[in-house]
Design an enzyme around this catalytic site. Structure first.
Site, PDB file in Angstrom:
ATOM      1  N   TRP A  44      35.019  55.795  35.363  1.00 39.40           N
ATOM      2  CA  TRP A  44      36.093  56.504  36.068  1.00 39.40           C
ATOM      3  C   TRP A  44      37.089  57.108  35.084  1.00 39.40           C
ATOM      4  O   TRP A  44      37.935  57.892  35.461  1.00 39.40           O
ATOM      5  CB  TRP A  44      36.820  55.548  37.019  1.00 39.40           C
ATOM      6  N   ASP A  45      36.982  56.738  33.815  1.00 38.62           N
ATOM      7  CA  ASP A  45      37.837  57.297  32.766  1.00 38.62           C
ATOM      8  C   ASP A  45      37.880  58.823  32.893  1.00 38.62           C
ATOM      9  O   ASP A  45      38.904  59.461  32.668  1.00 38.62           O
ATOM     10  CB  ASP A  45      37.293  56.935  31.372  1.00 38.62           C
ATOM     11  N   GLU A  47      40.627  44.514  35.760  1.00 39.49           N
ATOM     12  CA  GLU A  47      39.374  43.753  35.654  1.00 39.49           C
ATOM     13  C   GLU A  47      39.602  42.264  35.401  1.00 39.49           C
ATOM     14  O   GLU A  47      38.647  41.514  35.220  1.00 39.49           O
ATOM     15  CB  GLU A  47      38.495  44.362  34.552  1.00 39.49           C
ATOM     16  N   LYS A  68      44.829  43.198  33.144  1.00 40.42           N
ATOM     17  CA  LYS A  68      44.258  43.797  31.943  1.00 40.42           C
ATOM     18  C   LYS A  68      44.812  45.215  31.781  1.00 40.42           C
ATOM     19  O   LYS A  68      44.936  45.738  30.687  1.00 40.42           O
ATOM     20  CB  LYS A  68      42.739  43.834  32.101  1.00 40.42           C
ATOM     21  N   GLN A  69      45.115  45.833  32.926  1.00 38.13           N
ATOM     22  CA  GLN A  69      45.541  47.236  32.940  1.00 38.13           C
ATOM     23  C   GLN A  69      46.219  47.513  34.278  1.00 38.13           C
ATOM     24  O   GLN A  69      46.109  46.719  35.210  1.00 38.13           O
ATOM     25  CB  GLN A  69      44.325  48.138  32.759  1.00 38.13           C
TER      26      GLN A  69
HETATM   27  O1  IFM Z   1      36.621  52.167  32.508  1.00 34.59           O
HETATM   28  C1  IFM Z   1      37.191  51.277  31.630  1.00 34.59           C
HETATM   29  C2  IFM Z   1      37.701  50.086  32.406  1.00 34.59           C
HETATM   30  O2  IFM Z   1      38.689  50.464  33.317  1.00 34.59           O
HETATM   31  C3  IFM Z   1      38.266  49.051  31.468  1.00 34.59           C
HETATM   32  N1  IFM Z   1      37.265  48.644  30.510  1.00 34.59           N
HETATM   33  C4  IFM Z   1      36.785  49.766  29.732  1.00 34.59           C
HETATM   34  C5  IFM Z   1      36.189  50.857  30.586  1.00 34.59           C
HETATM   35  C6  IFM Z   1      35.720  52.030  29.721  1.00 34.59           C
HETATM   36  O3  IFM Z   1      36.796  52.631  29.082  1.00 34.59           O
END
Ligand code: IFM
Length: 609
Positions: free
Chosen positions: A174-175, A301, A413-414
């Site tokens: 999804w990046d 995640e 994590k984000q």
């Molecule tokens: O898509 C990301 C995910 O959101 C977090 N781990 C790394 C992936 C690739 O950049």
């Protein structure tokens, strides 16, 4: 020389007096790849040369007995072809012909072509931060890498590490849609279209995947190259169903920013309707709540397999309303285009009503007592991560702890809720944004490279300019300074594109709610000037920000309406408009309220827990 590693199986090797060709097939997916090269050594010096080749490489070695003032020039031409380009048997021949063509054109013509392409790219995309060469260097480095990383033929996409390393095995995530597409949509939209085209071209695999999981519609893979799901660990892979919503969201932004109805009618609508179908099949009505989506993983995640992830639910709601609206508009304004899609996928009118019904009843978790949006139904029931006793070397947590030791805590994590505050920003008041940002910012480890750019944008919006600046610096310098210590595995493409977002959406304060482009700029005190261009429909708008105010200039295209803070401005060609800048936050809130009023959506029910 040309090298090859294990995942490639040699099929053909040819070495000529100046040339070399290798054709391989990839071990697992059986794609053919060809690399052909030719060398053109020009010198009056005496020299010898000899070809070298092993099973895995071909090269030419030169020894030049160079005299003073006698120049030596080596032009090397290399071309790559893939079985996406033509039948496997033909690609070696095509590669060799392309080499001959390149050599006939000569280096000057090729360099001129490249320069023209890049001049155009920078004309649209460059961002200037005055008197800050270190930042300027990082911006250009990042944007150039994003361009380098981007597949532009509708059959390839953007690997998480670009083409610079083997981290994530070259996979697309999804990046692309959430981090890179905003950059392309507002600077170089033809590339955005190609990236969306890639998703259209892999729609058959997404349909197939939905069937495999016993669903209707289409489910895009969490990570992939050829359109098939390649996630090994489903809780942080396939369960991130939000990928479907992200693709539709990015497509909607692209269509609104460009007016490209041809794409929407010929390809986008089919993806959109299949995704809407999928949501209806995935979710279910729950008494006392509404339409719920259970057993998913949101962007964070460090929390997996939950019910009613706020981000997913809001994005799904957006998708469903949009799907119903596009279907109805197409049916009345473009009946032939609508009939073609409806017939192709067997769409009924009843389905369109169902999408709208589910969207209006979509469950949005909310804790009214605390004024907080839980990341999902059970998030607030979990204990807090013990940040105080976690030594710095224990980050990223996923490399030090068993996943189950992480999943049972409130730890990010984000950005997840914070990303919802950005992408669905018009739904939240400024107080809500600030309050929820405060809560979740404290829980964020920043373990994902996708973190800092989003945190920076939302921090800027809620008025925390210093915090925004700190996050921005991490974003800007991540790979050049190897801040995460893992650049050996490849660059962080999403973060690099996120660098553009941090400047344009963060300090530039640009928002695009329902197709209305607004700006609420706020310049960090350490900078003197920030300037960038954005493309909307046929207009190229320059935004030039100093501490005195901001100047908007229409560089290309016809009259264009924008909103500065709360004021609607009609930009006329060659008539720059200067405005002073309001306090951060206040104006952004008013702009969001105006956007919602312009195109009101049915009231979103919020449910106390
Ligand atoms: O898509 C990301 C995910 O959101 C977090 N781990 C790394 C992936 C690739 O950049």
């Amino acid at each position: 020389g040309l090298l090859t590693g294990d995942p490639l199986v040699l099929r053909k090797k040819r070495i000529g007096e100046r040339t070399g060709t290798l054709r391989h097939i990839t071990r697992n997916t059986k794609s053919s790849v060809v690399c052909s090269m030719t060398n053109d050594l020009r010198t009056e010096n005496r020299c010898t040369q000899w070809p070298e080749s092993t099973l895995t490489h071909v090269s030419h070695r030169y020894q030049v007995y160079a005299e003073p003032d006698v120049p030596v020039a080596l032009n090397k031409y290399v071309v790559y072809f893939h079985s996406y380009d033509a039948e496997s048997k033909r690609i070696s021949g095509l590669a060799e012909r392309e080499l001959t063509r390149a050599e006939e054109e000569g280096p000057e013509a090729l360099i001129a072509e490249q320069r023209f392409y890049l001049d155009e790219f920078w004309h649209n995309s460059d961002i200037r931060i005055e008197e800050h060469p270190m930042l300027q260097q990082s911006l250009r480095f990042n944007l150039f890498h994003v361009l380098q990383a981007t597949g532009r033929n509708g059959r390839t996409n953007i690997g998480a590490k670009g083409l610079t390393g083997e981290g994530y095995e070259g996979h697309y995530f999804w990046d692309t849609e959430i981090y890179a597409l905003p950059f392309y949509t507002y600077t170089t939209p033809f590339i955005a279209r190609r990236l969306l085209q890639y998703r259209y071209n892999t729609l058959p695999q997404a349909r197939e995947r939905a069937r495999e999981l016993r669903h209707r519609g289409a489910l895009y893979p969490w990570r992939t190259i050829n359109g098939e799901e390649a996630s090994a660990y489903f809780p942080a892979g396939t369960a991130q169903y939000h990928i479907n919503a992200d693709i539709v969201f990015a497509m909607r932004k692209y269509v609104e920013a460009t007016g490209d109805l041809v794409f929407l009618h010929r390809q986008g609508a089919e993806m959109l309707f299949e995704v809407a179908r999928f949501w209806l099949d995935l979710g279910c009505y729950v008494e006392g709540k509404g339409f719920c989506i259970n057993m998913v993983t949101g962007p964070n995640e460090y929390t997996v397999l939950v019910s009613n992830n706020l981000f997913t639910n809001l994005m799904v709601q957006d998708n469903l309303f949009y799907a119903a609206r596009v279907a109805r508009r197409m049916r009345s304004n473009h009946p032939d285009a609508f009939a073609a899609v409806a017939q192709k996928i067997g769409l009924s009118d009843r389905e369109i009503d169902d999408w709208e019904q589910a969207a209006s009843r979509l469950y949005v978790p909310y804790d009214p007592g605390r004024g907080l949006y839980p990341q999902d139904d059970s998030f607030f029931d979990k204990d807090f991560w013990d940040f105080k006793n976690t030594e710095p070397y224990k980050y990223p947590l996923l490399l030090q702890y068993h996943p189950l030791s992480i999943y049972r805590y409130q730890v990010c994590k984000q950005p997840d809720v914070v990303l919802a505050l950005l992408l669905q920003g018009w739904r939240f008041s400024m107080e809500e944004k600030r309050h929820n940002f405060d809560y979740y910012d404290a829980l964020n480890t920043g373990d994902s490279s996708l973190s800092s750019c989003v945190q920076s944008i939302v921090a800027a919006e809620v008025g925390y300019i210093e915090r925004a600046y700190e996050y921005f610096m991490k974003t800007a310098r991540m790979d050049l300074d190897d801040i995460n210590g893992n650049v050996k595995d490849g660059i962080h493409a999403a973060n690099m594109a996120g660098c553009w977002m941090s400047l344009v959406f963060g300090f530039g304060g640009m928002r695009d709610y329902h197709g209305v482009i607004s700006f609420n700029p706020r310049l960090p005190s350490r900078w003197r000037r920030l300037a960038f261009n954005v493309r909307v429909h046929d207009s190229l708008i320059s935004v030039d920000l100093t501490h005195h105010g901001v100047t908007y200039t229409l560089l290309e295209g016809g009259v264009r309406r924008i909103v500065h803070e709360t004021e609607e401005i009609e930009l006329q060609p060659s008539e720059p408009v200067f405005r002073t800048v309001d306090l951060p936050g206040r104006a952004a809130q008013k702009a969001a309220a105006r956007a919602a009023a312009r195109e009101p959506l049915p009231e979103v029910a919020r449910h106390g827990q």
